[in-house]
Write a protein that holds these residues in place. Structure first.
Motif, PDB file in Angstrom:
ATOM      1  N   ASN A   1      -9.113  -0.571   2.866  1.00  0.00           N
ATOM      2  CA  ASN A   1     -10.322  -0.091   2.188  1.00  0.00           C
ATOM      3  C   ASN A   1     -11.223  -1.225   1.762  1.00  0.00           C
ATOM      4  OD1 ASN A   1      -9.237   2.361   2.392  1.00  0.00           O
ATOM      5  ND2 ASN A   1      -8.819   2.654   0.223  1.00  0.00           N
TER       6      ASN A   1
ATOM      7  N   GLU B   1      -1.481  14.123  11.831  1.00  0.00           N
ATOM      8  CA  GLU B   1      -2.366  13.417  10.894  1.00  0.00           C
ATOM      9  C   GLU B   1      -2.220  14.000   9.504  1.00  0.00           C
ATOM     10  OE1 GLU B   1      -6.510  13.117  11.970  1.00  0.00           O
ATOM     11  OE2 GLU B   1      -6.896  11.709  10.323  1.00  0.00           O
ATOM     12  N   ARG B   2      -2.141  13.119   8.537  1.00  0.00           N
ATOM     13  CA  ARG B   2      -2.045  13.546   7.133  1.00  0.00           C
ATOM     14  C   ARG B   2      -3.084  12.804   6.318  1.00  0.00           C
ATOM     15  NH1 ARG B   2      -2.297   9.335   5.012  1.00  0.00           N
ATOM     16  NH2 ARG B   2      -0.819   7.708   4.864  1.00  0.00           N
TER      17      ARG B   2
ATOM     18  N   THR C   1      -4.317   6.339  -2.773  1.00  0.00           N
ATOM     19  CA  THR C   1      -3.521   5.589  -3.744  1.00  0.00           C
ATOM     20  C   THR C   1      -3.205   6.432  -4.980  1.00  0.00           C
ATOM     21  OG1 THR C   1      -4.572   3.578  -2.979  1.00  0.00           O
ATOM     22  CG2 THR C   1      -3.516   3.478  -5.132  1.00  0.00           C
TER      23      THR C   1
ATOM     24  N   ASP D   1     -13.716  12.332  -1.717  1.00  0.00           N
ATOM     25  CA  ASP D   1     -13.884  12.601  -0.283  1.00  0.00           C
ATOM     26  C   ASP D   1     -14.600  13.934  -0.117  1.00  0.00           C
ATOM     27  OD1 ASP D   1     -12.551  10.356   0.903  1.00  0.00           O
ATOM     28  OD2 ASP D   1     -10.688  11.190   0.106  1.00  0.00           O
TER      29      ASP D   1
ATOM     30  N   HIS E   1       0.848  -1.194   0.000  1.00  0.00           N
ATOM     31  CA  HIS E   1       0.000   0.000   0.000  1.00  0.00           C
ATOM     32  C   HIS E   1       0.886   1.248   0.000  1.00  0.00           C
ATOM     33  CE1 HIS E   1      -2.760   2.928   1.939  1.00  0.00           C
ATOM     34  NE2 HIS E   1      -3.694   2.248   1.310  1.00  0.00           N
TER      35      HIS E   1
HETATM   36  P1  AMP Z   1      -6.168   4.571  -0.078  1.00  0.00           P
HETATM   37  O1  AMP Z   1      -6.356   4.786  -1.526  1.00  0.00           O
HETATM   38  O2  AMP Z   1      -6.225   3.150   0.342  1.00  0.00           O
HETATM   39  O3  AMP Z   1      -4.935   5.223   0.442  1.00  0.00           O
HETATM   40  O4  AMP Z   1      -7.416   5.241   0.647  1.00  0.00           O
HETATM   41  C1  AMP Z   1      -7.649   6.592   0.453  1.00  0.00           C
HETATM   42  C2  AMP Z   1      -8.821   7.054   1.251  1.00  0.00           C
HETATM   43  O5  AMP Z   1      -8.562   6.905   2.649  1.00  0.00           O
HETATM   44  C3  AMP Z   1      -9.047   8.528   1.072  1.00  0.00           C
HETATM   45  O6  AMP Z   1      -9.765   8.800  -0.115  1.00  0.00           O
HETATM   46  C4  AMP Z   1      -9.819   8.884   2.320  1.00  0.00           C
HETATM   47  O7  AMP Z   1     -11.184   8.527   2.171  1.00  0.00           O
HETATM   48  C5  AMP Z   1      -9.191   7.969   3.357  1.00  0.00           C
HETATM   49  N1  AMP Z   1      -8.194   8.660   4.185  1.00  0.00           N
HETATM   50  C6  AMP Z   1      -6.860   8.676   4.049  1.00  0.00           C
HETATM   51  N2  AMP Z   1      -6.286   9.404   5.032  1.00  0.00           N
HETATM   52  C7  AMP Z   1      -7.292   9.866   5.802  1.00  0.00           C
HETATM   53  C8  AMP Z   1      -7.363  10.684   6.961  1.00  0.00           C
HETATM   54  N3  AMP Z   1      -6.280  11.148   7.570  1.00  0.00           N
HETATM   55  N4  AMP Z   1      -8.600  10.967   7.464  1.00  0.00           N
HETATM   56  C9  AMP Z   1      -9.711  10.493   6.877  1.00  0.00           C
HETATM   57  N5  AMP Z   1      -9.715   9.707   5.790  1.00  0.00           N
HETATM   58  C10 AMP Z   1      -8.512   9.398   5.252  1.00  0.00           C
END
Ligand code: AMP
Length: 519
Positions: A427, A318-319, A323, A401, A227
Motif C-alpha cells: 500500500n 479471490e478474497r 489490516t 473501499d 503484513h
Molecule cells: P491492507 O491494509 O494492506 O491489507 O490493504 C487493504 C486494502 O487492500 C483494502 O482496503 C482494499 O482497498 C485492498 N484490497 C485487499 N484485497 C483486495 C481485493 N481482493 N481486491 C481489491 N482490493 C483489495
C-alpha cells in the motif's frame, strides 16, 4: 505451558479447566500430537519441527521477560523473513506482549515515527542495522536494540541460548491486544490498528473452515511476514491445521514453479500470479498437487484470473481484507469463484454497502463498504477521535473501499475512497508521498496516483507543479530526494510536470482526471 498449568489448577480446584484465549495457546492446542513433524521447511536445510517452535519460542519469551517485557508491552520487530522471525512473533504472543511488525524497507525516518508512537519496550532489528538504529532506539527509551539475522544469528539468538526452553504462555483475555499493525491514511500519518487475540483467532478459525484445510495440506509460503496476509492469514491457517509450510524468504517465480509440485495450498498477491504466468512453460503440471490458489491484498485482474485458469486448470480464489479487520469476504471453496469479485462475507461478518446518506444501496449500486464482526479491530492506537470517525453509530467499520453487491450476493471492489495506490501488493498512501514532494525547493504542489502496471498492478506516479520549469527539480531530482526518506515501493517510478492540477468545484484535486490523462 499453559495447558499444564490449567490441568494443575483443575486438579487443585476440581473446576472445569478453562481455555487460555491467548492466540498462541489456541494455535498450540492444534499442534500435532507428534511434535517431531515439520512445521517450517526453510530454503537451506535445518527443518523446524513443531517441538522446535515450542522450545525456541519459549526461549525468546523467557528472554523478553528477563528484559523487562510485561504483558501489554509493545515489541517492535524490523527483520528479514526467516523461521526465527515467525517464532519471535509467537514468542511475543506467549509473553503477552503486543507484536509490532515493521516492513524492512522502512528507513530511519519512518521508524522514528513508529517507535515514538508505539513506545515499544523492546526492539529487534537486522544485525546490519544495529549501529545505525541504536541512537534512535535509545532516544525513544526502548534501549539498545536486539538483532536477528537470517542465518540463526544476531544478539537475540545468542542471548536466548541461555534461556530455559519452557514457558507458561501468559493468560490473556480475548479483548487484550495481540498485535499493532500500522496502516497509513489520507492524512499521511500512519495509524496503529489494534488487533486483539479474539480478532486473530476468530479469523484464523473462519478461514481454516472456509478454505477447507485438511490433513495432508502443505502451504507454500512466499509472502512477507510484516503484513496481515503473510503473517496471519497464511501462518495461522497452516499452524491451526498442523500443516508444514515450505518457507521461502520472498516470492520468486522460478522457485515457485519448482516448489509448487510439493504444495497443496498457495497464497499470493496478484503480482505473484502475473509473474507465474510470465514463466515460460508454467502450466498444469506445476500445479498438479495444488488444491487451492488464493489471491488478495489488491485487485486481481480478470485477465490474470482467466489466463491462470486456461494455463493451469485452476480457478484462483479471490478474497478481500485489510489490516484493520483481517479477512472479511471470500469467494467460495465450493461453488462459483467469480472473476472481478471478492465473493461473500465470511461467517460471522455482517457486510453492507451504503450511500452518502448511510442507507444501504440496491444491488449493483456503488457505495461505501462497511462491516462488523469478530474480525474487526478495536481501534487506532491512541487515536480515539479517528477511531470514532471510522465507525458508524451501529458499530460498522467504514472500510474506505467502494463496492457493489450483485443480485446474487457477490461483492466487488470498484474503487478506493481512501485513494490508496497498491503497487505489487504494497500500500502506498499518496498523501505521505505528496507531503514530501511539496517540501522540495521549487515545487508548488503535487498529486500522487497509481497508473496501471502489468506486473505491479499499479505504479506510483507523481504529477508535480513547479514554480518555474527552469529552476524546479527534474524528474530524477524528485525521485532521488524521495529515496532517502521513503521505502522504495513508495517512491514514484515516473514524475510528470504540469502547469496546474485539475480541480473540482470544491477545490479537490481530481485524481480520476489525472489517471485518465496519463494512463
Ligand atoms: P491492507 O491494509 O494492506 O491489507 O490493504 C487493504 C486494502 O487492500 C483494502 O482496503 C482494499 O482497498 C485492498 N484490497 C485487499 N484485497 C483486495 C481485493 N481482493 N481486491 C481489491 N482490493 C483489495
Amino acid at each position: 505451558m499453559s495447558r499444564y498449568r490449567f490441568e494443575e489448577t483443575h486438579r487443585r480446584t476440581n473446576k472445569r479447566p478453562m481455555t487460555n484465549p491467548n492466540v498462541y495457546a489456541l494455535l498450540n492446542s492444534h499442534f500435532p500430537a507428534d511434535r517431531s513433524v515439520t512445521c517450517m521447511e526453510p530454503p537451506h536445510g535445518g527443518m523446524w519441527t513443531f517441538a522446535d517452535v515450542e522450545t525456541e519460542s519459549a526461549r525468546y519469551a523467557n528472554l523478553m521477560r528477563e528484559r523487562g517485557v510485561v504483558p501489554g508491552d509493545r515489541v517492535a520487530v524490523q527483520v528479514e523473513k526467516s523461521p526465527q522471525a515467525l517464532v519471535l512473533y509467537l514468542a511475543c504472543l506467549r509473553a503477552g506482549a503486543v507484536y509490532l511488525p515493521l516492513n524492512p524497507a522502512y528507513p530511519e525516518r519512518e521508524l522514528d515515527y513508529f517507535l515514538g508512537d508505539a513506545e515499544p519496550r523492546m526492539t529487534v532489528v537486522r544485525p546490519e542495522s544495529v549501529n545505525a538504529l541504536t541512537a534512535l532506539c535509545e532516544r525513544h527509551g526502548t534501549g539498545e536494540p536486539l538483532s536477528l539475522g537470517t542465518h540463526d544469528d544476531g544478539t537475540l539468538i545468542e542471548a536466548s541460548r541461555a534461556m530455559p526452553d519452557d514457558f507458561d504462555t501468559v493468560v490473556r483475555a480475548p479483548d487484550d491486544l495481540a498485535a499493532l499493525l500500522y496502516t497509513s491514511g489520507t492524512t499521511g500519518k500512519p495509524k496503529g490498528a489494534m488487533l486483539t487475540h479474539a480478532n486473530l483467532y476468530s479469523n484464523a478459525k473462519v478461514l481454516h473452515e472456509a478454505w477447507g484445510f485438511r490433513k495432508g495440506d502443505v502451504l507454500l509460503h512466499m509472502l512477507p511476514l510484516f503484513h496481515t496476509h503473510g503473517l496471519f492469514v497464511a501462518c495461522h491457517t497452516a499452524l491451526l491445521n498442523a500443516s508444514p509450510m515450505i518457507f521461502r524468504p520472498r516470492f520468486d517465480a522460478a522457485e515457485a514453479c519448482r516448489l509448487l509440485p510439493r504444495a497443496t495450498v498457495f497464497m499470493g498477491v496478484p503480482t505473484f500470479y502475473v509473474r507465474l504466468l510470465g514463466q515460460s512453460g508454467f502450466g498444469a503440471e506445476h500445479c498438479a498437487s495444488v488444491r487451492l490458489f488464493v489471491s488478495g491484498s489488491a485487485p486481481l485482474l480478470e485477465q490474470t484470473f482467466e489466463e491462470f485458469r486456461e494455463r493451469t486448470g485452476h480457478t484462483i480464489l479471490e478474497r478481500y481484507g485489510m489490516t484493520e479487520c483481517g479477512m472479511s469476504t471470500s469467494n467460495p471453496l465450493d461453488g462459483e469463484r467469480r472473476a472481478g469479485t471478492v465473493g461473500f462475507p465470511l461467517a460471522g461478518v455482517d457486510l453492507r454497502v451504503t450511500g452518502d446518506d448511510g442507507a444501504p444501496v440496491g444491488p449493483g449500486e456503488v457505495g461505501g463498504i462497511e462491516f462488523r464482526g469478530p474480525n474487526v479491530f478495536t481501534g487506532y492506537w491512541r487515536m480515539p477521535e479517528k477511531t470514532a470517525e471510522e465507525f458508524t453509530s451501529d458499530g460498522y467499520f467504514r472500510s474506505g473501499d467502494l463496492g457493489t453487491i450483485s443480485e446474487d450476493g457477490y461483492i466487488s471492489i470498484v474503487g478506493r475512497g481512501k485513494d490508496l495506490v497498491i503497487s505489487g501488493g504494497f500500500n502506498v498512501y499518496p498523501k505521505e508521498v505528496e507531503l514530501l514532494i511539496d517540501k522540495l525547493d521549487g515545487v508548488v504542489e503535487s498529486a500522487v496516483i497509481g497508473l496501471p502496471h502489468p506486473d505491479f498492478g499499479e505504479q506510483v506516479t507523481a504529477v508535480v507543479v513547479r514554480e518555474s520549469d527552469a529552476t524546479g527539480p527534474t524528474e530524477q531530482a524528485v525521485i532521488d530526494a524521495l529515496k532517502a526518506d521513503l521505502a522504495g515501493f513508495k517512491v514514484p517510478k515516473q514524475v510528470f510536470f504540469a502547469d496546474e492540477l485539475p480541480r473540482n468545484s470544491m477545490g479537490k484535486v481530481q485524481k480520476s482526471v489525472l489517471r485518465e490523462q496519463l494512463a
